[in-house]
Write an enzyme that holds these catalytic residues in place. Structure first.
Site, short mmCIF file in Angstrom:
data_model
loop_
_atom_site.label_atom_id
_atom_site.label_comp_id
_atom_site.label_asym_id
_atom_site.label_seq_id
_atom_site.Cartn_x
_atom_site.Cartn_y
_atom_site.Cartn_z
N PHE A 43 -23.12 -10.99 40.86
CA PHE A 43 -23.51 -10.22 39.68
C PHE A 43 -24.20 -11.04 38.59
O PHE A 43 -24.70 -10.47 37.63
CB PHE A 43 -22.33 -9.41 39.11
CG PHE A 43 -21.15 -10.23 38.63
CD1 PHE A 43 -21.16 -10.82 37.37
CD2 PHE A 43 -20.04 -10.39 39.43
CE1 PHE A 43 -20.08 -11.55 36.92
CE2 PHE A 43 -18.94 -11.12 39.00
CZ PHE A 43 -18.97 -11.72 37.74
N LYS B 158 -17.61 -2.21 39.05
CA LYS B 158 -16.60 -3.21 38.72
C LYS B 158 -15.66 -3.34 39.91
O LYS B 158 -14.81 -2.50 40.15
CB LYS B 158 -15.81 -2.79 37.48
CG LYS B 158 -14.80 -3.82 37.04
CD LYS B 158 -14.12 -3.40 35.75
CE LYS B 158 -13.31 -4.53 35.18
NZ LYS B 158 -12.30 -5.03 36.12
N ARG C 118 -15.96 -12.83 24.49
CA ARG C 118 -15.65 -11.45 24.84
C ARG C 118 -16.27 -10.58 23.76
O ARG C 118 -15.78 -10.51 22.64
CB ARG C 118 -14.14 -11.23 24.89
CG ARG C 118 -13.75 -9.86 25.44
CD ARG C 118 -12.28 -9.56 25.28
NE ARG C 118 -11.41 -10.46 26.02
CZ ARG C 118 -11.19 -10.39 27.33
NH1 ARG C 118 -11.81 -9.48 28.06
NH2 ARG C 118 -10.37 -11.24 27.91
N ARG D 175 -12.88 -13.32 40.59
CA ARG D 175 -14.16 -13.81 40.10
C ARG D 175 -14.39 -15.23 40.60
O ARG D 175 -13.49 -16.06 40.54
CB ARG D 175 -14.12 -13.81 38.58
CG ARG D 175 -15.44 -14.17 37.93
CD ARG D 175 -15.28 -14.04 36.42
NE ARG D 175 -16.55 -14.17 35.74
CZ ARG D 175 -16.79 -13.64 34.55
NH1 ARG D 175 -15.85 -12.95 33.93
NH2 ARG D 175 -17.95 -13.80 33.97
P1 ATP Z 1 -10.73 -10.36 31.62
O1 ATP Z 1 -11.80 -9.51 30.99
O2 ATP Z 1 -9.98 -11.16 30.64
O3 ATP Z 1 -11.23 -11.12 32.81
P2 ATP Z 1 -9.12 -8.95 33.51
O4 ATP Z 1 -8.89 -10.13 34.37
O5 ATP Z 1 -8.00 -7.98 33.27
O6 ATP Z 1 -9.63 -9.35 32.07
P3 ATP Z 1 -11.05 -7.00 33.46
O7 ATP Z 1 -11.14 -7.13 32.00
O8 ATP Z 1 -10.42 -5.78 34.00
O9 ATP Z 1 -10.36 -8.24 34.10
O10 ATP Z 1 -12.53 -7.14 34.02
C1 ATP Z 1 -13.32 -8.29 33.94
C2 ATP Z 1 -13.46 -8.85 35.34
O11 ATP Z 1 -14.11 -7.91 36.18
C3 ATP Z 1 -14.37 -10.06 35.46
O12 ATP Z 1 -13.72 -11.23 35.11
C4 ATP Z 1 -14.77 -10.03 36.94
O13 ATP Z 1 -13.83 -10.73 37.70
C5 ATP Z 1 -14.65 -8.57 37.32
N1 ATP Z 1 -15.91 -7.91 37.69
C6 ATP Z 1 -16.06 -7.05 38.73
N2 ATP Z 1 -17.29 -6.59 38.81
C7 ATP Z 1 -18.00 -7.15 37.80
C8 ATP Z 1 -19.35 -7.04 37.36
N3 ATP Z 1 -20.22 -6.25 37.97
N4 ATP Z 1 -19.71 -7.78 36.28
C9 ATP Z 1 -18.84 -8.57 35.66
N5 ATP Z 1 -17.54 -8.70 36.02
C10 ATP Z 1 -17.12 -8.01 37.09
#
Ligand code: ATP
Length: 588
Positions: free
Chosen positions: A342, A252, A417, A257
């Site tokens: 990804f 991650k 989600r 994104r």
């Molecule tokens: P949200 O889930 O609402 O986007 P957020 O912005 O706080 O919440 P996280 O929930 O922490 O983000 O994580 C989701 C985000 O992680 C994705 O939107 C993407 O940008 C990022 N990400 C990084 N690596 C990956 C991966 N391998 N697969 C999918 N998402 C990834």
């Protein structure tokens, strides 16, 4: 179609505080709308001319609207300014001034929606020299033909202050009821929306072609797909149990994104909120053209700032240098980026969203030619918690936030989600040190050094079930002096005279806002609270849940819509986990 029908519906909407009523007023409005016009009526009702991703605004400043009002009503500019001072809302000013206007009925004709929309479009499209005059002329003509009520909403619309609180889900409900007679059909509409991010298009399709038309809905390069999102769990073991013992674990990365749309060598980049951010990353476009071996495609990648000398990933903050109008060339040199792919959603006429993860990943590996600054996100297939834990440690050492664990068989669930993607971050296992993103719904005036400013804010989590915002804390810590000066500027455009219909609060704030601004907070723990409505009655009758010792981290989540804030369900879940952990601890 007479514009008065719309204005009357808006008036009714702005007087209700109940979501069901909002929906039923919208249903009535849709039923009165000719089918060819329904897309426009949907956009207008949400204060837009086109879907968000097109990024078009009419862009009339309050000052300009006041000039138009003075010209049309015959009131002096001073009188207009004075009325504005008194009423505090440009829409009310328009209504009041036009009520007093000298009758010019001879020269005015009833406004139609077609005419109003086309005029708005003309205003949005002009730019550069002379654009102010064109906007002024067009707006004055509309106001000249408008009734006081119509003027109220025309002026609010052009200045970007319509704020009827009609969320996407309300529109989908209303469309299902108006055109299929059954709210239960909403998932079919939602699917089309998730694939197109365009409610107007969905509306027009269902109105003209019914459910069949929606089922035949196709992905199109250039039209963003609503992103699939991740749920969270706390341990590798739990995650594997949830995913039946076998899953893909991916790094991650902590970047931004990107949804990448490619047609020949034309590339468009959409952000997580589906804004067109192509201009932030000219270097990414070059990298895409060098490394993506399909003619047409929609792919997802995390763009990360890197240390070009070591290849190391840098923290998310380094990408902020890209959010500027000028000097991108310089930023590209100083803060280079790498693309980490990804997912694959579409390639050369074939939809991949409906294929399972393994197939999408396999094709992605074939399509991408890796190079120094273009990689596939590292992944393993895991069947044991230890494998995930080891991979996790490696990811953290490499500068990642954690892992995203993915269901091998799941399709790409656009806009959802669910537990098909589960994030695992290291901190969850120790304490509540993950951040919580909440929406600012109200504020309280400050004292002492904060006199005359907002001292504390009322924050809310998003409740998906009721589509409301439920309060979870008051927050005053973590704000710098600059923040305290900046927040009124940020929030005041969203000030509303009473609590918003979609906000559920037992607390009476000094000032209320349209739920819009999301901020990142961190808190020591979550506790039961008799005064907050987040998770009310879910753990204990009469109690909600609140953040204890909340603190602003300094990060505005302007990449999130209010509906993307942490949800009530997530907070309830974190509370339950935390309780479990406390219970499991051996007594000291
Ligand atoms: P949200 O889930 O609402 O986007 P957020 O912005 O706080 O919440 P996280 O929930 O922490 O983000 O994580 C989701 C985000 O992680 C994705 O939107 C993407 O940008 C990022 N990400 C990084 N690596 C990956 C991966 N391998 N697969 C999918 N998402 C990834």
């Amino acid at each position: 179609m007479d514009y008065s029908i719309i204005a009357e519906a808006y008036e009714a909407m702005s007087q209700t505080t109940k979501r069901l009523e909002l929906t039923s007023i919208l249903v009535d409005l849709l039923k009165k709308t000719p089918k060819e016009l329904v897309d426009k009526v949907v956009y207008l009702t949400q204060g837009k001319l086109y879907p968000d991703y097109m990024g078009v605004e009419i862009g009339v400043a309050e000052k300009l609207a006041m000039r138009a009002l003075s010209m049309v009503s015959g009131a002096s500019q001073e009188k207009v300014a004075e009325t504005f001072q008194k009423l505090g809302d440009i829409g009310l000013v328009a209504e009041a001034l036009l009520k007093n206007k000298v009758q010019t009925t001879l020269f005015s004709k009833p406004l139609t929606v077609e005419d109003v929309y086309a005029t708005f479009e003309r205003m949005a499209k002009t730019s550069g020299e002379g654009s102010i005059d064109i906007k002024l002329r067009n707006l004055s003509r509309l106001l000249n033909d408008a009734t006081p009520l119509e003027a109220k909403y025309i002026v609010r619309m052009v200045t970007g202050q319509l704020r009827l609180g009609i969320a996407d889900y309300t529109v989908l409900d209303a469309l299902a009821i108006a055109y299929t007679d059954d709210k239960a059909n909403r998932p079919i509409l939602e699917r089309a929306y998730n694939l197109s991010s365009d409610l107007g298009l969905v509306a027009k399709t269902v109105a003209l072609k019914g459910l069949r038309g929606l089922e035949e809905f196709k992905i199109q390069v250039g039209r963003p797909i609503r992103p699939m999102l991740a749920e969270r769990l706390e341990s590798a073991e739990e995650i594997l149990n949830k995913l039946e013992g076998k899953a893909a674990a991916e790094y991650k990365l902590d970047g931004e994104r990107l949804q990448i749309h490619k047609q020949g060598d034309k590339v468009i980049l959409f952000s997580r909120r589906l804004e067109n951010i192509t201009h932030h990353y000219p270097d990414a476009i070059k990298l895409v053209n060098e490394s993506v071996k399909v003619n047409d495609g929609i792919l997802e990648a995390e763009v990360v700032a890197i240390n070009i000398d070591t290849g190391e990933y840098l923290p998310f903050q380094e990408l902020m240098h890209r959010r500027r109008k000028y000097g991108i060339e310089e930023a590209m040199k100083q803060y280079p980026i790498a693309l980490n792919f990804f997912d694959l959603l579409y390639a050369n006429g074939e939809e991949y969203v409906t294929k399972p993860y393994v197939e999408r990943r396999k094709r992605l590996e074939e399509i991408i030619v890796e190079m120094e600054r273009v990689k596939l996100v590292p992944t393993i297939i895991a069947t044991k918690p230890e494998e995930i834990e080891r991979f996790m440690e490696q990811a953290i050492t490499d500068g990642c936030e954690g892992l995203v664990i993915k269901d091998l068989n799941s399709i790409y669930r656009a806009g959802a989600r669910e537990f098909a993607w589960i994030k695992l971050k290291r901190e969850y296992r120790v304490e509540l040190s993950d951040t919580i993103d909440l929406v600012i719904v109200g504020a309280f005036y400050g004292k002492g050094r904060r006199a005359g400013k907002y001292g504390t804010f009322l924050l809310a989590a998003y409740d998906k079930e009721t589509d409301e915002f439920k309060t979870a804390c008051k927050i005053g810590t973590g704000f710098t002096d600059e923040d305290l000066d900046y927040f009124p500027k940020l929030l005041d455009p969203y000030k509303i005279p009473h609590k918003h219909a979609r906000v559920d609060s037992k607390i009476d704030a000094d000032v209320w806002f349209l739920p819009k601004i999301v901020i990142e907070t961190i808190a020591a723990e979550i506790t039961l609270s008799p005064i907050h409505t987040c998770g009310l009655d879910r753990i204990r009758k009469g109690s909600g849940l609140a953040l204890r010792f909340p603190k602003y981290t300094g990060r505005l989540r302007d990449d999130k819509d209010p509906e993307d804030a942490t949800t009530v369900d997530e907070i309830v879940e974190i509370y339950r986990k935390q309780l479990k952990r406390i219970e499991e601890k051996p007594s000291e």
